[in-house]
Scaffold this active site. Structure first.
Site, short mmCIF file in Angstrom:
data_model
loop_
_atom_site.label_atom_id
_atom_site.label_comp_id
_atom_site.label_asym_id
_atom_site.label_seq_id
_atom_site.Cartn_x
_atom_site.Cartn_y
_atom_site.Cartn_z
N SER A 1 0.86 -1.19 0.00
CA SER A 1 0.00 0.00 0.00
C SER A 1 0.89 1.23 0.00
CB SER A 1 -0.85 -0.01 1.27
OG SER A 1 -1.53 1.23 1.43
N TYR B 1 -2.83 -0.97 10.41
CA TYR B 1 -2.67 -1.13 8.96
C TYR B 1 -1.32 -0.60 8.50
CZ TYR B 1 -4.12 -1.03 4.01
OH TYR B 1 -4.22 -1.23 2.65
P1 NAD Z 1 -11.38 -6.32 -0.31
O1 NAD Z 1 -12.01 -6.18 1.03
O2 NAD Z 1 -12.19 -6.03 -1.52
O3 NAD Z 1 -10.73 -7.76 -0.46
C1 NAD Z 1 -10.01 -8.37 0.59
C2 NAD Z 1 -9.88 -9.85 0.32
O4 NAD Z 1 -9.22 -10.44 1.45
C3 NAD Z 1 -11.24 -10.55 0.19
O5 NAD Z 1 -11.18 -11.56 -0.78
C4 NAD Z 1 -11.43 -11.16 1.58
O6 NAD Z 1 -12.29 -12.29 1.59
C5 NAD Z 1 -10.01 -11.55 1.90
N1 NAD Z 1 -9.82 -11.81 3.32
C6 NAD Z 1 -10.07 -11.00 4.37
N2 NAD Z 1 -9.84 -11.65 5.53
C7 NAD Z 1 -9.41 -12.90 5.19
C8 NAD Z 1 -9.01 -14.04 5.94
N3 NAD Z 1 -8.99 -14.05 7.27
N4 NAD Z 1 -8.63 -15.14 5.24
C9 NAD Z 1 -8.66 -15.17 3.89
N5 NAD Z 1 -9.03 -14.12 3.15
C10 NAD Z 1 -9.39 -13.00 3.78
O7 NAD Z 1 -10.09 -5.35 -0.23
P2 NAD Z 1 -9.12 -4.77 -1.38
O8 NAD Z 1 -9.27 -3.30 -1.37
O9 NAD Z 1 -9.26 -5.53 -2.63
O10 NAD Z 1 -7.70 -5.09 -0.70
C11 NAD Z 1 -6.82 -6.09 -1.17
C12 NAD Z 1 -5.42 -5.74 -0.73
O11 NAD Z 1 -5.03 -4.50 -1.31
C13 NAD Z 1 -5.28 -5.57 0.79
O12 NAD Z 1 -4.06 -6.11 1.24
C14 NAD Z 1 -5.27 -4.07 0.95
O13 NAD Z 1 -4.60 -3.66 2.11
C15 NAD Z 1 -4.54 -3.64 -0.31
N6 NAD Z 1 -4.76 -2.26 -0.70
C16 NAD Z 1 -6.00 -1.81 -1.00
C17 NAD Z 1 -6.14 -0.48 -1.37
C18 NAD Z 1 -7.48 0.09 -1.74
O14 NAD Z 1 -7.56 1.31 -1.89
N7 NAD Z 1 -8.51 -0.71 -1.93
C19 NAD Z 1 -5.04 0.38 -1.42
C20 NAD Z 1 -3.80 -0.13 -1.08
C21 NAD Z 1 -3.67 -1.45 -0.73
#
Ligand code: NAD
Length: 263
Positions: A145, A158
């Protein structure tokens, strides 16, 4: 574009939603067989699995490993190698968020964020490195991130976890550099996924401002482009890293944040 990935096998943690699901679709479109993972309604997950397989003519399996459980994470990786006979790409993507001031931060939220966002990356990589080393090639891509590089208030767990992912990425990259493996981190800015949508209400509460103000003055305020990053933009970088052209990119923290961390 042909990235030369056809027939390779990838595990993507947290790929039932958001960024992980989008990256899975992009890898499948490049001819990569997949193991999906994540939480959700079993019927919806099965429809997702079958849909990706049918759209792209690749093999797609699902493994329900809970990213708080080291034994289940190891099984996700080792059972993939058993089922497909290889593992070329590991994407450590699963992640959760909780937004609160440090003095009010729930203890279980801290523990879950460190487990899912940081420790699962170690457990999955620990299981994936031996078969990748044996094959003489592998790609580990950690979805970190912008918060692996800079901080924001009310996201202590986080930001700590993502900075931990940065340190782990660099360490792993050094350890595997001569074995044909690379380990890198993609550092997205804000991508409009369920994880971000959930933060809007939480941020509004923590800061005492409206949800509209959070969108305008907090979320997109951080991104000089004033636009969300798209999953397709992340996928373009991922496919490059996985290709032979990416072989010398190792231990890098690669920002895809519209200029956020340039400030
Ligand atoms: P999201 O909530 O859409 O997806 C998260 C995924 O993780 C889902 O498939 C969920 O089922 C899974 N998950 C959560 N807890 C779990 C567990 N205990 N066991 C197995 N799977 C689990 O979120 P996203 O925005 O797609 O985030 C994905 C990654 O990208 C994360 O690591 C997040 O920190 C990172 N990220 C997101 C953003 C953003 O703006 N969306 C920005 C930077 C980084």
């Amino acid at each position: 574009m042909d990235y030369g990935l056809k027939g390779q096998v990838a595990v993507i943690t947290g790929s039932t939603s958001g960024i992980g699901l989008g990256l899975a679709e992009a890898l499948a479109a490049a001819g990569v067989d997949l193991v999906l993972n994540g939480l959700g309604d079993p019927a919806v997950i099965e429809a997702t699995r079958a849909g990706i397989a049918a759209r792209h003519g690749v093999r797609v399996q699902y493994h329900p490993a809970d990213m708080t459980r080291p034994d289940e994470i190891a099984d996700l990786v080792t059972s993939t190698v058993t089922a497909f006979g290889r593992l070329d790409i590991l994407i450590n993507n699963a992640g959760i968020q909780h937004v609160a001031p440090i003095e009010d931060f729930p203890l279980d939220a801290w523990d879950r964020i460190i487990a899912i966002n940081l420790s699962s990356t170690f457990h999955a990589s620990r299981a994936a490195i031996p078969p990748m080393k044996a094959a003489g090639r592998g790609r580990i891509v950690n979805i970190a991130s912008a918060h692996a590089l800079v901080a924001s208030p009310f996201k202590s767990a986080y930001v700590a976890a993502k900075h931990g992912v940065a340190g782990f990425t660099k360490t792993a990259a050094l350890e595997v550099a001569q074995a044909g493996l690379t380990v890198n981190a993609i550092c997205p800015g804000f991508v409009k996924t369920p994880l971000v949508e959930a933060q809007i209400a939480d941020q509004a509460k923590a800061r005492g401002i409206s949800e509209e103000a959070v969108m305008r003055d907090v979320i997109l305020a951080a991104q000089p482009t004033k636009a969300f990053v798209t999953v397709e933009q992340l996928a373009g970088l991922l496919l490059y890293l996985c290709s032979d052209a990416g072989a010398s990119v190792n231990g890098a923290m690669l920002s895809v944040d519209g200029g956020w961390t340039a400030a």
